[in-house]
Design a protein around this motif. Structure first.
Motif, PDB file in Angstrom:
ATOM      1  N   TYR A   1      25.290  37.509  39.579  1.00  0.00           N
ATOM      2  CA  TYR A   1      26.679  37.338  40.005  1.00  0.00           C
ATOM      3  C   TYR A   1      27.633  37.267  38.810  1.00  0.00           C
ATOM      4  N   VAL A   2      27.246  36.515  37.769  1.00  0.00           N
ATOM      5  CA  VAL A   2      28.200  36.273  36.681  1.00  0.00           C
ATOM      6  C   VAL A   2      28.453  37.520  35.840  1.00  0.00           C
ATOM      7  N   THR A   3      27.573  38.498  35.910  1.00  0.00           N
ATOM      8  CA  THR A   3      27.798  39.718  35.128  1.00  0.00           C
ATOM      9  C   THR A   3      28.807  40.654  35.793  1.00  0.00           C
ATOM     10  N   ILE A   4      29.235  40.321  37.003  1.00  0.00           N
ATOM     11  CA  ILE A   4      30.242  41.115  37.709  1.00  0.00           C
ATOM     12  C   ILE A   4      31.611  40.482  37.488  1.00  0.00           C
ATOM     13  N   ASP A   5      32.518  41.232  36.899  1.00  0.00           N
ATOM     14  CA  ASP A   5      33.860  40.725  36.589  1.00  0.00           C
ATOM     15  C   ASP A   5      34.668  40.576  37.876  1.00  0.00           C
ATOM     16  N   THR A   6      35.107  39.357  38.163  1.00  0.00           N
ATOM     17  CA  THR A   6      35.884  39.097  39.389  1.00  0.00           C
ATOM     18  C   THR A   6      37.168  38.324  39.081  1.00  0.00           C
ATOM     19  N   GLN A   7      37.705  38.510  37.916  1.00  0.00           N
ATOM     20  CA  GLN A   7      38.921  37.797  37.515  1.00  0.00           C
ATOM     21  C   GLN A   7      40.077  38.106  38.472  1.00  0.00           C
ATOM     22  N   SER A   8      40.751  37.068  38.923  1.00  0.00           N
ATOM     23  CA  SER A   8      41.910  37.244  39.808  1.00  0.00           C
ATOM     24  C   SER A   8      43.187  37.370  38.995  1.00  0.00           C
ATOM     25  N   ASP A   9      44.277  37.783  39.663  1.00  0.00           N
ATOM     26  CA  ASP A   9      45.528  38.101  38.969  1.00  0.00           C
ATOM     27  C   ASP A   9      46.712  37.498  39.724  1.00  0.00           C
ATOM     28  N   PRO A  10      47.362  36.474  39.158  1.00  0.00           N
ATOM     29  CA  PRO A  10      48.471  35.820  39.858  1.00  0.00           C
ATOM     30  C   PRO A  10      49.691  36.712  40.030  1.00  0.00           C
ATOM     31  N   LYS A  11      49.783  37.796  39.270  1.00  0.00           N
ATOM     32  CA  LYS A  11      50.946  38.681  39.363  1.00  0.00           C
ATOM     33  C   LYS A  11      50.807  39.712  40.477  1.00  0.00           C
TER      34      LYS A  11
ATOM     35  N   ASN B   1      50.234  41.048  44.363  1.00  0.00           N
ATOM     36  CA  ASN B   1      50.592  40.603  45.709  1.00  0.00           C
ATOM     37  C   ASN B   1      49.547  40.974  46.754  1.00  0.00           C
ATOM     38  N   THR B   2      48.440  41.601  46.318  1.00  0.00           N
ATOM     39  CA  THR B   2      47.405  42.006  47.264  1.00  0.00           C
ATOM     40  C   THR B   2      46.396  40.882  47.454  1.00  0.00           C
ATOM     41  N   THR B   3      45.581  41.004  48.504  1.00  0.00           N
ATOM     42  CA  THR B   3      44.456  40.099  48.729  1.00  0.00           C
ATOM     43  C   THR B   3      43.210  40.938  49.013  1.00  0.00           C
ATOM     44  N   PRO B   4      42.198  40.842  48.135  1.00  0.00           N
ATOM     45  CA  PRO B   4      42.178  40.050  46.913  1.00  0.00           C
ATOM     46  C   PRO B   4      43.162  40.598  45.877  1.00  0.00           C
ATOM     47  N   SER B   5      43.455  39.780  44.904  1.00  0.00           N
ATOM     48  CA  SER B   5      44.485  40.150  43.929  1.00  0.00           C
ATOM     49  C   SER B   5      44.022  41.220  42.953  1.00  0.00           C
ATOM     50  N   THR B   6      42.706  41.428  42.862  1.00  0.00           N
ATOM     51  CA  THR B   6      42.154  42.474  42.004  1.00  0.00           C
ATOM     52  C   THR B   6      41.107  43.263  42.772  1.00  0.00           C
ATOM     53  N   GLU B   7      41.077  44.559  42.566  1.00  0.00           N
ATOM     54  CA  GLU B   7      40.133  45.429  43.268  1.00  0.00           C
ATOM     55  C   GLU B   7      38.695  45.091  42.899  1.00  0.00           C
ATOM     56  N   LYS B   8      38.472  44.645  41.678  1.00  0.00           N
ATOM     57  CA  LYS B   8      37.104  44.402  41.222  1.00  0.00           C
ATOM     58  C   LYS B   8      36.425  43.241  41.949  1.00  0.00           C
ATOM     59  N   GLN B   9      37.183  42.385  42.606  1.00  0.00           N
ATOM     60  CA  GLN B   9      36.547  41.321  43.391  1.00  0.00           C
ATOM     61  C   GLN B   9      35.732  41.878  44.550  1.00  0.00           C
ATOM     62  N   TRP B  10      36.112  43.060  45.010  1.00  0.00           N
ATOM     63  CA  TRP B  10      35.369  43.688  46.109  1.00  0.00           C
ATOM     64  C   TRP B  10      33.925  43.995  45.727  1.00  0.00           C
ATOM     65  N   VAL B  11      33.677  44.234  44.442  1.00  0.00           N
ATOM     66  CA  VAL B  11      32.327  44.601  44.006  1.00  0.00           C
ATOM     67  C   VAL B  11      31.337  43.488  44.338  1.00  0.00           C
TER      68      VAL B  11
ATOM     69  N   TYR C   1      35.150  39.581  31.627  1.00  0.00           N
ATOM     70  CA  TYR C   1      34.601  40.935  31.494  1.00  0.00           C
ATOM     71  C   TYR C   1      33.402  40.945  30.548  1.00  0.00           C
ATOM     72  N   ASN C   2      32.350  41.629  30.966  1.00  0.00           N
ATOM     73  CA  ASN C   2      31.149  41.791  30.143  1.00  0.00           C
ATOM     74  C   ASN C   2      30.541  40.441  29.780  1.00  0.00           C
ATOM     75  N   VAL C   3      30.351  39.600  30.784  1.00  0.00           N
ATOM     76  CA  VAL C   3      29.714  38.293  30.585  1.00  0.00           C
ATOM     77  C   VAL C   3      28.238  38.511  30.242  1.00  0.00           C
ATOM     78  N   ARG C   4      27.819  37.914  29.139  1.00  0.00           N
ATOM     79  CA  ARG C   4      26.426  38.019  28.695  1.00  0.00           C
ATOM     80  C   ARG C   4      25.853  36.601  28.584  1.00  0.00           C
ATOM     81  N   PRO C   5      25.335  36.075  29.682  1.00  0.00           N
ATOM     82  CA  PRO C   5      24.845  34.693  29.665  1.00  0.00           C
ATOM     83  C   PRO C   5      23.629  34.526  28.760  1.00  0.00           C
ATOM     84  N   LYS C   6      23.553  33.343  28.164  1.00  0.00           N
ATOM     85  CA  LYS C   6      22.409  32.982  27.329  1.00  0.00           C
ATOM     86  C   LYS C   6      21.637  31.857  28.014  1.00  0.00           C
ATOM     87  N   ILE C   7      20.325  31.898  27.935  1.00  0.00           N
ATOM     88  CA  ILE C   7      19.482  30.864  28.546  1.00  0.00           C
ATOM     89  C   ILE C   7      18.845  30.034  27.437  1.00  0.00           C
TER      90      ILE C   7
END
Length: 408
Positions: A11-21, A23-33, A88-94
């Motif tokens: 889940y965390v490797t998928i960019d889902t950043q929202s955008d307060p500017k 007016n759509t819902t969701p505010s960014t298309e990438k949340q759909w992924v 964007y491009n989250v690379r988690p470390k364990i």
């Protein structure tokens, strides 16, 4: 439970950043992924009545396995991440068997996660930590919550001997920009109460939060050649500084704690002819919250009395303290508290210095306390979550379902 970690990492490797500017819902298309991926996963584990609407709100049902009628309960998390820091491009470390020392997140930039600064790290010595690589946030807020809810539902499906009533789950977009509950269909969700899985450290159980408002201040000046400006120039930047100087300096986020409210200036821009200030207003107490909004208006009038019509203020309420909606149904807090105690978890019942989807949902008719998801240092490069904390969140969700079945 073995799928919890790979599920979260996915889940965390998928960019889902929202955008307060936006007016759509969701505010960014990438949340759909991620939203579409979650729908497929809910089907895969065996959930029923899986749906996603035109605004990416996801709902699903785990049917009751009991003969008697008991209340339908729900669990809710959000899949967007904050616009405050890159997702964007989250690379988690364990980090397995954490030794209690500094963690070098990024060698190139020498970014270190240190227990000297973040003392909570020492609670997790010997545990498995998931951290960032120092260049992005992690997204445990609130992808940890989503992974925990799905893992808990999968566990209940695989263990029908655990008796429970009807359970609804919901995943929302845009919580980080204050819109997570705006288009949530409470009637369709159909639960008597729910829990957001969106808190921080193990044991957190919250049913109080800030009353919240946002203020936009627009200041209009007059530009005149500075050599001939006496009694003619009105410098909007100077007035902006005057405005901010009249706010109490001891009431800011960095100087307050607990239930203490604050004013937080998060954006200022301008030039001589126009300046803009954006700030947020927070207070747990309703009367003090109103007094803070009144102070903004009083400052506006004071400056306008000397420079007529120079300052325009727009104040918009964002959400309110859910305490008044949850206290009449306090048994829902007690069930969560008992679930933690039975699991050997010390409940930490405290006010939220912020808000969750549950704040708004409670005023929409769905009482909704907040429960820990396990993460720390949200919204930045030092974010981390212990795997063991996520596992405890899964167990807490399962135990709440079980206890609800036993008590009704």
């Amino acid at each position: 439970m073995e799928k919890l970690l790979p599920r979260f990492l996915d889940y965390v490797t998928i960019d889902t950043q929202s955008d307060p500017k936006s007016n759509t819902t969701p505010s960014t298309e990438k949340q759909w992924v991620l939203a579409k991926k979650l729908v497929l996963e809910l089907h895969k584990i065996g959930m029923q009545e899986v749906s996603i609407d035109e605004n990416a709100y996801i709902m699903a049902t785990l049917p009751s396995n009991m003969e008697k009628e008991i209340p339908t309960i729900g669990f809710i998390s959000h899949f967007d991440t904050t616009p405050d820091f890159s997702g964007y491009n989250v690379r988690p470390k364990i980090i397995e068997n954490y030794d209690g020392k500094e963690i070098l997140l990024n060698t190139t930039k020498n970014i270190v996660l240190s227990p000297e600064y973040f003392e909570d790290l020492l609670q997790y010595k010997g545990q498995t930590l998931i951290t960032t690589d120092g260049t992005t946030l992690l997204g445990a807020d609130d992808k940890a919550g989503i992974a925990e809810i799905i893992t808990a539902m999968e566990f209940l499906i695989q263990h029908p001997e655990i008796k429970h009533g009807k359970i609804r789950v919901g995943f929302t977009p845009d919580e980080e920009i204050g819109r997570g509950a705006h288009k949530f269909d409470v009637k369709k969700f159909g639960a008597e109460w729910a829990y957001t899985i969106d808190g921080s450290q193990v044991g957190e159980l919250e049913y109080e939060n800030f009353n919240a408002a946002g203020a936009k201040i627009t200041i209009t000046g007059k530009s005149v050649h500075p050599g001939y400006a006496k009694d003619k120039m009105i410098n909007a930047l100077v007035l902006a500084n005057q405005f901010l100087s009249l706010l109490p300096p001891e009431e800011t986020p960095e100087t307050t704690e607990g239930t203490e409210g604050f004013f937080h200036v998060h954006h200022i821009s301008g030039e001589i002819e126009q300046a803009k200030i954006e700030l947020i207003i927070r207070d747990h107490d309703e009367e003090q919250f109103q007094a803070r909004k009144d102070l903004i208006k009083d400052i506006t009038q004071k400056i306008n009395s000397k420079y007529p019509d120079s300052v325009i203020v727009e104040i918009n309420d964002q959400y309110f303290n859910m305490k008044e909606k949850i206290e009449p149904a306090y048994h829902i807090v007690e069930i969560a508290e008992e679930a933690m105690i039975q699991l050997g978890i010390q409940p930490i019942i405290k006010p939220i210095r912020g808000g969750t989807d549950g704040s708004q949902l409670s005023f929409m008719g769905l009482p909704c306390p907040n429960i820990f998801a396990g993460g720390h240092n949200f919204h930045g490069k030092y974010e981390y979550v212990p795997l063991e904390s996520m596992q405890k969140a899964v167990k807490t969700i399962v135990k709440i379902c079980q206890l609800t079945g036993e008590k009704f």
